[in-house]
Design an enzyme around this catalytic site. Structure first.
Site, PDB file in Angstrom:
ATOM      1  N   HIS A  98       0.766  -1.805   0.167  1.00  0.00           N
ATOM      2  CA  HIS A  98       0.172  -0.456   0.229  1.00  0.00           C
ATOM      3  C   HIS A  98       1.274   1.053  -0.172  1.00  0.00           C
ATOM      4  CE1 HIS A  98      -3.638  -2.327   1.487  1.00  0.00           C
ATOM      5  NE2 HIS A  98      -3.093  -2.500   1.850  1.00  0.00           N
ATOM      6  N   HIS A 108      -1.082  -6.630  -5.121  1.00  0.00           N
ATOM      7  CA  HIS A 108      -1.350  -8.402  -4.051  1.00  0.00           C
ATOM      8  C   HIS A 108      -0.949  -8.896  -5.387  1.00  0.00           C
ATOM      9  CE1 HIS A 108      -3.333 -12.309  -4.029  1.00  0.00           C
ATOM     10  NE2 HIS A 108      -2.426 -12.170  -2.652  1.00  0.00           N
ATOM     11  N   ARG A 112       1.412 -19.981  -4.300  1.00  0.00           N
ATOM     12  CA  ARG A 112       1.456 -20.963  -2.851  1.00  0.00           C
ATOM     13  C   ARG A 112       1.835 -22.478  -3.602  1.00  0.00           C
ATOM     14  NH1 ARG A 112      -3.347 -18.086  -4.225  1.00  0.00           N
ATOM     15  NH2 ARG A 112      -5.096 -19.832  -5.124  1.00  0.00           N
ATOM     16  N   HIS A 177     -21.242  -7.386  -4.019  1.00  0.00           N
ATOM     17  CA  HIS A 177     -22.422  -5.699  -3.238  1.00  0.00           C
ATOM     18  C   HIS A 177     -22.381  -4.836  -3.569  1.00  0.00           C
ATOM     19  CE1 HIS A 177     -18.645  -6.082  -0.565  1.00  0.00           C
ATOM     20  NE2 HIS A 177     -18.903  -4.697  -0.051  1.00  0.00           N
TER      21      HIS A 177
END
Length: 303
Positions: A98, A108, A112, A177
């Protein structure tokens, strides 16, 4: 799959990323190595690298972790119900930066490996990861560069990989949303088994190795641009969207918390400051409005 080789690669990747960002950041990254105490359900170790209140990064962290547990959490078996309750091993590098300057995008990246240890069988191994860019003020040059580097990284693994993983990223980093993208995307993949463990590992490495090539030129171009309080206020407002996504939708956050992971490392992705306004909308035709009209809707940035 030799997990020691994967571990060595990930630790080296973490060091290379920190070294590259540290070359631009005056405040040193702290190093916090940790080991889970004996007797805890989740065992393992890791290294967290973090800077807060720097000249370049308001908050930035790049974490390595390698953990083992008695059974996979629900977030990891949603699409693999046959592995429910199976012991697992997971390792990866995850970062979020950030920056202080509102003209530098938040970024980001995560790569993994997961292994489920089924009794009397070879481990079931899969890979995941990707990177995505979250600008506050859009620059076409930056968006094209970021997506082009990702496309070039995936090209050796088949012509289908970049368009498929780009769409996956656009679909995943979406706030349902609000009917709104978190940023301009990048690439995202999960449960990758189709290439086999060795080739899957090579793809994961290609994505990890591409991070500094994708982000550092953007960081260098924008870090010294002058900005005012209006730009800062908009940065904090858009960071609120980042917080909403990570706490409501992000599978990595859910996996870490559900598996009993290290809370400080898991929530490192949160910005130090964010803001919310009631029913706020940018002024039509403003640079803030342009983010919504020209950058957040999915685009073919390579066209």
């Amino acid at each position: 799959m030799d997990t020691l080789i994967v571990r060595q690669y990930l630790l080296g990747l973490q060091e290379r990323i920190i070294d590259s960002v540290q070359s631009l950041e005056t405040k040193p990254f702290l190093r916090d190595a940790w080991t889970r105490p004996p007797g805890e359900k989740l065992q393992g170790d890791g290294v967290s690298r973090l800077v807060e209140g720097g000249s370049l990064m308001e908050r930035g962290g790049c974490n390595f972790s390698h953990v083992k547990g008695p059974h996979l959490p629900a977030s990891a078996t949603h699409d693999r119900p046959e592995l429910s309750g199976v012991p697992f091993e997971a390792m990866g590098v995850s970062l979020v930066f950030h920056p202080c300057n509102p003209y530098v995008p938040t970024v980001h990246m995560n790569v993994r490996m997961m292994a489920a240890h089924v009794a009397n069988q070879a481990p079931v191994v899969w890979f995941g990861g990707g990177m995505d860019l979250t600008p506050y003020y859009g620059f076409e040059e930056d968006a094209r560069h970021f997506h082009q580097v990702n496309q070039q990284a995936l090209q050796p693994f088949g012509q289908d990989k970049h368009p498929r993983f780009k769409k996956w990223c656009d679909d995943y980093f979406f706030l349902k949303h609000r009917n709104e993208a978190r940023g301009i995307g990048g690439v995202f993949f999960d449960d990758l088994t189709e290439l086999g463990s060795e080739r899957g590992f090579e793809l994961m490495k290609a994505v990890g190795d591409a991070f500094t090539v994708a982000y550092l030129p953007i960081l260098s171009r924008r870090k010294d641009l002058p900005y005012d309080q209006r730009a800062r206020d908009f940065q904090l407002y858009r960071r609120g969207r980042y917080v909403e996504f990570n706490l409501v939708f992000d599978r990595g956050t859910l996996f870490g918390l559900q598996s009993g992971g290290r809370t400080e490392s898991i929530l490192m992705s949160m910005p130090p400051l964010a803001a919310w306004r009631y029913d706020w909308h940018p002024e039509p035709g403003s640079p803030e409005a342009q983010l919504y009209t020209d950058f957040l809707p999915p685009r073919d940035w390579l066209a």
